[in-house]
Write a protein that holds these residues in place. Structure first.
Motif, PDB file in Angstrom:
ATOM      1  N   LYS A 119       0.528  -1.070   0.240  1.00  0.00           N
ATOM      2  CA  LYS A 119       0.031   0.017  -0.223  1.00  0.00           C
ATOM      3  C   LYS A 119       0.830   1.290   0.019  1.00  0.00           C
ATOM      4  O   LYS A 119       0.527   2.567  -0.461  1.00  0.00           O
ATOM      5  CB  LYS A 119      -1.134   0.054   1.325  1.00  0.00           C
ATOM      6  N   GLN A 120       2.090   1.033   0.835  1.00  0.00           N
ATOM      7  CA  GLN A 120       2.817   2.359   0.542  1.00  0.00           C
ATOM      8  C   GLN A 120       3.928   2.513  -0.347  1.00  0.00           C
ATOM      9  O   GLN A 120       4.586   3.246  -0.101  1.00  0.00           O
ATOM     10  CB  GLN A 120       3.398   2.417   1.920  1.00  0.00           C
ATOM     11  N   GLY A 121       4.074   1.638  -2.080  1.00  0.00           N
ATOM     12  CA  GLY A 121       4.933   1.577  -2.779  1.00  0.00           C
ATOM     13  C   GLY A 121       5.843   0.966  -2.291  1.00  0.00           C
ATOM     14  O   GLY A 121       7.699   1.318  -3.495  1.00  0.00           O
ATOM     15  N   GLY A 122       6.151   0.203  -1.618  1.00  0.00           N
ATOM     16  CA  GLY A 122       7.041  -0.721  -1.077  1.00  0.00           C
ATOM     17  C   GLY A 122       7.511  -1.881  -1.622  1.00  0.00           C
ATOM     18  O   GLY A 122       6.172  -2.857  -1.987  1.00  0.00           O
ATOM     19  N   SER A 123       7.766  -2.765  -1.618  1.00  0.00           N
ATOM     20  CA  SER A 123       7.719  -3.960  -1.785  1.00  0.00           C
ATOM     21  C   SER A 123       9.623  -5.518  -0.612  1.00  0.00           C
ATOM     22  O   SER A 123       9.798  -4.957  -0.173  1.00  0.00           O
ATOM     23  CB  SER A 123       8.637  -4.787  -2.942  1.00  0.00           C
ATOM     24  N   ILE A 124       8.095  -6.154  -0.306  1.00  0.00           N
ATOM     25  CA  ILE A 124       8.104  -7.326   1.012  1.00  0.00           C
ATOM     26  C   ILE A 124       9.596  -8.236   0.422  1.00  0.00           C
ATOM     27  O   ILE A 124       9.773  -8.201  -0.945  1.00  0.00           O
ATOM     28  CB  ILE A 124       7.656  -7.473   1.692  1.00  0.00           C
ATOM     29  N   ALA A 125      10.767  -8.677   1.014  1.00  0.00           N
ATOM     30  CA  ALA A 125      11.680  -8.935   0.480  1.00  0.00           C
ATOM     31  C   ALA A 125      12.211 -10.113   1.014  1.00  0.00           C
ATOM     32  O   ALA A 125      11.949 -10.935   2.336  1.00  0.00           O
ATOM     33  CB  ALA A 125      13.332  -8.386  -0.027  1.00  0.00           C
ATOM     34  N   GLU A 126      12.524 -11.587   0.476  1.00  0.00           N
ATOM     35  CA  GLU A 126      13.215 -13.008   0.417  1.00  0.00           C
ATOM     36  C   GLU A 126      14.114 -12.629   2.364  1.00  0.00           C
ATOM     37  O   GLU A 126      14.391 -11.862   2.687  1.00  0.00           O
ATOM     38  CB  GLU A 126      13.498 -13.624   0.108  1.00  0.00           C
ATOM     39  N   PRO A 127      14.282 -13.016   3.233  1.00  0.00           N
ATOM     40  CA  PRO A 127      14.988 -13.464   4.070  1.00  0.00           C
ATOM     41  C   PRO A 127      16.210 -12.971   3.883  1.00  0.00           C
ATOM     42  O   PRO A 127      16.812 -14.301   2.900  1.00  0.00           O
ATOM     43  CB  PRO A 127      14.968 -14.535   5.684  1.00  0.00           C
ATOM     44  N   GLY A 128      17.123 -12.443   4.628  1.00  0.00           N
ATOM     45  CA  GLY A 128      18.286 -12.340   4.334  1.00  0.00           C
ATOM     46  C   GLY A 128      18.795 -11.194   3.080  1.00  0.00           C
ATOM     47  O   GLY A 128      19.842 -11.236   2.984  1.00  0.00           O
ATOM     48  N   ALA A 129      17.719 -10.646   2.489  1.00  0.00           N
ATOM     49  CA  ALA A 129      17.907  -9.906   1.035  1.00  0.00           C
ATOM     50  C   ALA A 129      18.688  -8.252   1.591  1.00  0.00           C
ATOM     51  O   ALA A 129      19.620  -8.351   1.012  1.00  0.00           O
ATOM     52  CB  ALA A 129      16.647  -9.960   0.328  1.00  0.00           C
ATOM     53  N   VAL A 130      18.326  -7.968   2.820  1.00  0.00           N
ATOM     54  CA  VAL A 130      19.297  -6.489   3.327  1.00  0.00           C
ATOM     55  C   VAL A 130      18.986  -6.545   4.461  1.00  0.00           C
ATOM     56  O   VAL A 130      20.365  -6.348   5.152  1.00  0.00           O
ATOM     57  CB  VAL A 130      17.506  -5.856   3.162  1.00  0.00           C
ATOM     58  N   ALA A 131      19.152  -7.965   5.342  1.00  0.00           N
ATOM     59  CA  ALA A 131      20.063  -8.497   7.188  1.00  0.00           C
ATOM     60  C   ALA A 131      20.709  -7.855   6.903  1.00  0.00           C
ATOM     61  O   ALA A 131      22.026  -7.729   7.521  1.00  0.00           O
ATOM     62  CB  ALA A 131      19.151  -9.692   7.026  1.00  0.00           C
ATOM     63  N   TRP A 132      21.777  -8.047   5.631  1.00  0.00           N
ATOM     64  CA  TRP A 132      23.737  -7.782   5.481  1.00  0.00           C
ATOM     65  C   TRP A 132      24.143  -6.997   5.633  1.00  0.00           C
ATOM     66  O   TRP A 132      25.226  -6.420   5.687  1.00  0.00           O
ATOM     67  CB  TRP A 132      24.600  -8.410   4.509  1.00  0.00           C
ATOM     68  N   GLN A 133      23.408  -5.324   5.777  1.00  0.00           N
ATOM     69  CA  GLN A 133      23.416  -4.089   5.195  1.00  0.00           C
ATOM     70  C   GLN A 133      23.585  -3.664   6.911  1.00  0.00           C
ATOM     71  O   GLN A 133      23.170  -2.558   7.311  1.00  0.00           O
ATOM     72  CB  GLN A 133      22.188  -3.323   4.592  1.00  0.00           C
ATOM     73  N   PHE A 134      23.113  -4.170   7.701  1.00  0.00           N
ATOM     74  CA  PHE A 134      22.336  -3.888   9.048  1.00  0.00           C
ATOM     75  C   PHE A 134      23.501  -4.399  10.345  1.00  0.00           C
ATOM     76  O   PHE A 134      23.598  -5.894  10.254  1.00  0.00           O
ATOM     77  CB  PHE A 134      21.444  -4.046   9.621  1.00  0.00           C
ATOM     78  N   GLU A 135      24.159  -4.309  11.221  1.00  0.00           N
ATOM     79  CA  GLU A 135      24.586  -5.065  12.231  1.00  0.00           C
ATOM     80  C   GLU A 135      24.215  -4.417  13.371  1.00  0.00           C
ATOM     81  O   GLU A 135      23.787  -3.175  14.013  1.00  0.00           O
ATOM     82  CB  GLU A 135      26.279  -4.124  12.663  1.00  0.00           C
ATOM     83  N   ARG A 136      23.678  -5.301  14.538  1.00  0.00           N
ATOM     84  CA  ARG A 136      23.174  -5.169  16.121  1.00  0.00           C
ATOM     85  C   ARG A 136      24.433  -4.035  16.707  1.00  0.00           C
ATOM     86  O   ARG A 136      25.354  -4.505  16.845  1.00  0.00           O
ATOM     87  CB  ARG A 136      23.425  -6.617  16.388  1.00  0.00           C
ATOM     88  N   LYS A 137      23.855  -3.091  17.576  1.00  0.00           N
ATOM     89  CA  LYS A 137      24.857  -2.175  17.799  1.00  0.00           C
ATOM     90  C   LYS A 137      23.762  -2.018  19.675  1.00  0.00           C
ATOM     91  O   LYS A 137      23.012  -1.435  19.476  1.00  0.00           O
ATOM     92  CB  LYS A 137      25.309  -1.316  17.741  1.00  0.00           C
ATOM     93  N   GLY A 138      24.365  -1.592  21.460  1.00  0.00           N
ATOM     94  CA  GLY A 138      24.123  -0.388  21.531  1.00  0.00           C
ATOM     95  C   GLY A 138      23.712   0.756  21.241  1.00  0.00           C
ATOM     96  O   GLY A 138      24.804   1.311  20.476  1.00  0.00           O
ATOM     97  N   LEU A 139      22.811   1.469  21.765  1.00  0.00           N
ATOM     98  CA  LEU A 139      23.003   2.947  21.520  1.00  0.00           C
ATOM     99  C   LEU A 139      22.244   4.100  22.705  1.00  0.00           C
ATOM    100  O   LEU A 139      21.126   3.260  23.327  1.00  0.00           O
ATOM    101  CB  LEU A 139      21.856   2.821  20.104  1.00  0.00           C
ATOM    102  N   VAL A 140      23.114   4.242  22.853  1.00  0.00           N
ATOM    103  CA  VAL A 140      22.956   5.254  24.747  1.00  0.00           C
ATOM    104  C   VAL A 140      22.974   6.769  23.972  1.00  0.00           C
ATOM    105  O   VAL A 140      23.865   7.290  23.699  1.00  0.00           O
ATOM    106  CB  VAL A 140      24.013   4.986  25.177  1.00  0.00           C
ATOM    107  N   MET A 141      21.382   7.370  24.393  1.00  0.00           N
ATOM    108  CA  MET A 141      21.497   8.991  23.925  1.00  0.00           C
ATOM    109  C   MET A 141      21.694   9.735  24.858  1.00  0.00           C
ATOM    110  O   MET A 141      20.963   9.318  26.109  1.00  0.00           O
ATOM    111  CB  MET A 141      20.273   9.124  23.762  1.00  0.00           C
TER     112      MET A 141
END
Length: 249
Positions: A119-141
């Motif tokens: 509905k918002q002009g995007g598209s869902i992808a297969e698992p792993g398609a974009v996960a490699w572009q992110f890394e889990r980190k902690g964030l303190v503001m």
């Protein structure tokens, strides 16, 4: 100013707005419950629970509500069993989207998330398609009024990786499992902390250099975050300051 810095700032502001609407409480309680189920009910022995506990307290979730959520997670109290699921996809203009959800019925949540993308002009992808572009980190503001050298010394001593300035806050990043310890180290140095959380940092950014393109992606993010089962939405978008200012106006 890095794209992530601005995105984290947007998320911080949106989180405050969500708290005012009362949307945040149910999601935070669910996160506490799942953290307790996965790693035990003792925050001192479960770093993820400790971070989620503090996040809930930062949002003014009552202590007894948090404690009941922990007991549901450990099985001391009856409750719904939530399953952790992730979804990946693309927003307009090729922006990568990574979603974390907690659901009691993935056969309901998956199609609903797919529908939001469509509905918002995007598209869902297969698992792993974009996960490699992110890394889990902690964030303190940390408030931007804090002295940089003082914060840098305390943060690095506590195990942080980096300290960056977003114009309104200092953002301290660290390994995910060190989030609570880094926050504690900063507070022990007498420095106030606004919030702390686990996040997913993108390795590359897509610049959205017009109000129209930025609004299109933000509409998708907003729609996803409004879903009751969706806990976090991460995007590798870089919105320039002048575009952000125009959107805020």
């Amino acid at each position: 100013m890095s794209g992530h810095s601005k995105w984290a700032t947007i998320k911080h502001k949106k989180g405050a707005a969500d708290a005012k609407r009362g949307k945040l409480f149910a999601k935070l309680i669910r996160q506490v419950e799942v953290a307790a189920r996965n790693g035990g009910g003792d925050p001192d022995m479960n770093p993820t629970l400790r971070t989620m506990f503090q996040k809930a307290r930062d949002a003014s979730v009552p202590l007894d509500t948090i404690e009941r959520a922990i007991k549901r997670g450990t099985g001391e109290l009856e409750g719904v069993t939530y399953e952790e699921v992730t979804y990946e996809g693309y927003a307009p203009h090729g922006v990568a989207i990574y979603i974390e959800a907690l659901t009691d019925n993935r056969n309901r949540t998956g199609p609903e998330v797919r529908s939001i993308f469509s509905k918002q002009g995007g598209s869902i992808a297969e698992p792993g398609a974009v996960a490699w572009q992110f890394e889990r980190k902690g964030l303190v503001m940390v408030p931007g009024s804090v002295d940089e050298d003082e914060l840098m010394l305390a943060a690095i001593d506590a195990g942080a990786d980096d300290v960056t300035d977003d114009g309104e806050h200092w953002q301290v990043t660290c390994e995910a499992q060190l989030t609570a310890a880094v926050r504690q180290g900063i507070e022990d140095a007498g420095i106030a902390v606004d919030s702390s959380d686990l996040t997913m940092l993108p390795s590359s950014m897509v610049e959205l250099d017009s109000v129209e393109s930025a609004k299109g992606v933000l509409r998708l993010v907003d729609a996803l975050e409004d879903h009751d089962d969706v806990q976090h939405v991460y995007a590798n978008m870089d919105i320039p300051d002048d575009v952000l200012a125009a959107i805020d106006a």
